[in-house]
Design a protein around this motif. Sequence first.
Motif, short mmCIF file in Angstrom:
data_model
loop_
_atom_site.label_atom_id
_atom_site.label_comp_id
_atom_site.label_asym_id
_atom_site.label_seq_id
_atom_site.Cartn_x
_atom_site.Cartn_y
_atom_site.Cartn_z
N ILE A 154 0.86 -1.19 0.00
CA ILE A 154 0.00 0.00 0.00
C ILE A 154 0.89 1.24 0.00
O ILE A 154 1.81 1.36 0.81
CB ILE A 154 -0.93 0.02 1.23
CG1 ILE A 154 -1.89 -1.18 1.19
CG2 ILE A 154 -1.72 1.34 1.28
CD1 ILE A 154 -2.74 -1.32 2.44
N GLY A 155 0.62 2.14 -0.92
CA GLY A 155 1.34 3.41 -0.97
C GLY A 155 0.36 4.55 -0.88
O GLY A 155 -0.65 4.59 -1.60
N VAL A 156 0.60 5.49 0.02
CA VAL A 156 -0.29 6.63 0.23
C VAL A 156 0.52 7.92 0.12
O VAL A 156 1.55 8.08 0.80
CB VAL A 156 -0.98 6.59 1.62
CG1 VAL A 156 -1.97 7.73 1.75
CG2 VAL A 156 -1.67 5.25 1.85
N ASN A 157 0.07 8.85 -0.71
CA ASN A 157 0.68 10.19 -0.77
C ASN A 157 0.16 10.99 0.42
O ASN A 157 -1.05 11.19 0.56
CB ASN A 157 0.28 10.90 -2.06
CG ASN A 157 0.85 10.22 -3.29
OD1 ASN A 157 1.91 9.60 -3.25
ND2 ASN A 157 0.13 10.32 -4.40
N VAL A 158 1.07 11.45 1.25
CA VAL A 158 0.67 12.18 2.46
C VAL A 158 1.05 13.66 2.37
O VAL A 158 0.19 14.54 2.42
CB VAL A 158 1.28 11.54 3.72
CG1 VAL A 158 0.82 12.31 4.98
CG2 VAL A 158 0.87 10.08 3.85
N HIS A 159 2.32 13.97 2.22
CA HIS A 159 2.79 15.36 2.30
C HIS A 159 3.16 15.98 0.96
O HIS A 159 3.57 17.16 0.93
CB HIS A 159 4.01 15.43 3.22
CG HIS A 159 3.71 15.19 4.66
ND1 HIS A 159 3.01 16.07 5.44
CD2 HIS A 159 4.01 14.13 5.47
CE1 HIS A 159 2.89 15.59 6.67
NE2 HIS A 159 3.49 14.42 6.71
N GLN A 160 3.08 15.27 -0.14
CA GLN A 160 3.60 15.78 -1.41
C GLN A 160 2.90 17.05 -1.87
O GLN A 160 1.69 17.21 -1.70
CB GLN A 160 3.46 14.73 -2.51
CG GLN A 160 4.40 13.56 -2.38
CD GLN A 160 3.81 12.41 -1.59
OE1 GLN A 160 2.93 12.60 -0.74
NE2 GLN A 160 4.28 11.20 -1.86
N ARG A 161 3.70 17.94 -2.48
CA ARG A 161 3.15 19.09 -3.19
C ARG A 161 2.66 18.63 -4.55
O ARG A 161 3.02 17.56 -5.04
CB ARG A 161 4.22 20.18 -3.38
CG ARG A 161 4.85 20.73 -2.13
CD ARG A 161 5.76 21.90 -2.50
NE ARG A 161 6.63 21.59 -3.62
CZ ARG A 161 7.94 21.36 -3.52
NH1 ARG A 161 8.52 21.38 -2.34
NH2 ARG A 161 8.66 21.11 -4.61
N ALA A 162 1.90 19.51 -5.21
CA ALA A 162 1.36 19.16 -6.53
C ALA A 162 2.47 18.89 -7.54
O ALA A 162 2.35 18.00 -8.38
CB ALA A 162 0.45 20.28 -7.04
N ASP A 163 3.58 19.65 -7.46
CA ASP A 163 4.65 19.46 -8.44
C ASP A 163 5.51 18.24 -8.17
O ASP A 163 6.43 17.94 -8.93
CB ASP A 163 5.54 20.71 -8.53
CG ASP A 163 6.22 21.05 -7.22
OD1 ASP A 163 6.01 20.33 -6.21
OD2 ASP A 163 6.99 22.03 -7.19
N GLU A 164 5.23 17.52 -7.10
CA GLU A 164 5.96 16.29 -6.80
C GLU A 164 5.18 15.04 -7.16
O GLU A 164 5.61 13.93 -6.87
CB GLU A 164 6.31 16.25 -5.30
CG GLU A 164 7.28 17.32 -4.88
CD GLU A 164 7.50 17.35 -3.38
OE1 GLU A 164 8.67 17.50 -2.97
OE2 GLU A 164 6.52 17.23 -2.62
N LEU A 165 4.03 15.22 -7.80
CA LEU A 165 3.14 14.10 -8.09
C LEU A 165 3.04 13.86 -9.59
O LEU A 165 2.60 14.75 -10.33
CB LEU A 165 1.74 14.38 -7.52
CG LEU A 165 1.67 14.48 -6.00
CD1 LEU A 165 0.35 15.10 -5.58
CD2 LEU A 165 1.84 13.10 -5.36
N PRO A 166 3.40 12.67 -10.07
CA PRO A 166 3.24 12.36 -11.49
C PRO A 166 1.78 12.09 -11.82
O PRO A 166 1.01 11.63 -10.97
CB PRO A 166 4.08 11.10 -11.67
CG PRO A 166 4.03 10.43 -10.33
CD PRO A 166 4.01 11.56 -9.32
N VAL A 167 1.39 12.37 -13.06
CA VAL A 167 0.02 12.07 -13.50
C VAL A 167 -0.16 10.56 -13.55
O VAL A 167 0.71 9.83 -14.05
CB VAL A 167 -0.27 12.69 -14.88
CG1 VAL A 167 -1.65 12.29 -15.36
CG2 VAL A 167 -0.17 14.20 -14.79
#
Length: 286
Positions: A154-167
């Motif tokens: 299981i992987g959960v995005n918690v603190h990432q900014r928008a520019d750190e997230l791939p589509v």
Amino acid sequence: MIADLAALPSDALRSELLAPNGPYTSLEVLERTGSTNTDLAAAARAGAPDRTVLIAEEQTAGRGRNTRTWLSPARAGIHVSVLLRPAEVPVARFGWLMVLGGVVVRRVVSGLCGVDAVLKWPNDLLVGPGRAKCCGVLAEAVTGANGPAVVLGIGVNVHQRADELPVGPGGLPPTSLALQGAECLERDRILVELLRELDIAERRWREHGGDPVRSGLLEEYRQVCGTLGQRVRVELPGGGGGTRFLHGVAEDVDDDGRLVVRAADGSTQPISAGDVIHLRPATHPE
């Protein structure tokens, strides 16, 4: 990403989650690895016991369905894999563990974190009014000297900014719990809740021989599956290595976990594998 994110307190996690205080047999927190699923699968083949947990602060080669990658900056998200050896369950039902993982993470994100969340068939967690993706679930069967097992990641995005997230796949917009204004962003609290809920749900499923109906898993999944009732396009493998498309309305998830799609001509087709894209009514071909 927020600077100076706190490291996970490995000793405290062990104190809460390992026997005799908790339901797990082993728990390790790595600073950095390629993939917790890959590492734990190797440990499973070498004989690691049921309910072994592996957590990483950073993954450099995390994997999702269909060989997709799942990457995250250090200490920004949750990357956890759990080794399960449900000896009471027929191997043919092991695939339900991916569904179970999705149901569990949705409970935690909705309950503890206070974020509106639904599941996109089969296992993507979509959150917020824009239905963006912030979590992935991957279950992999492993065979070794101690018999069959499943590694549930299981992987959960918690603190990432928008520019750190791939589509994401299918053009899914990515997000994180921080971007959704979650009530809880403490990764250790989320991990403890997630692993405790996973233990409860998996034990119930295991006690019922992996039967999704008698364990209540299928009914809960239907209740939180945001794909049901949607007009969808399903990308399916076609002959000669090409792709064919099925358009229709997602009506149900059957007892085998397949998505049942009703086409424009009234016929229904169960889908066991394929990329499902939610369509707005105007984009659906007549």
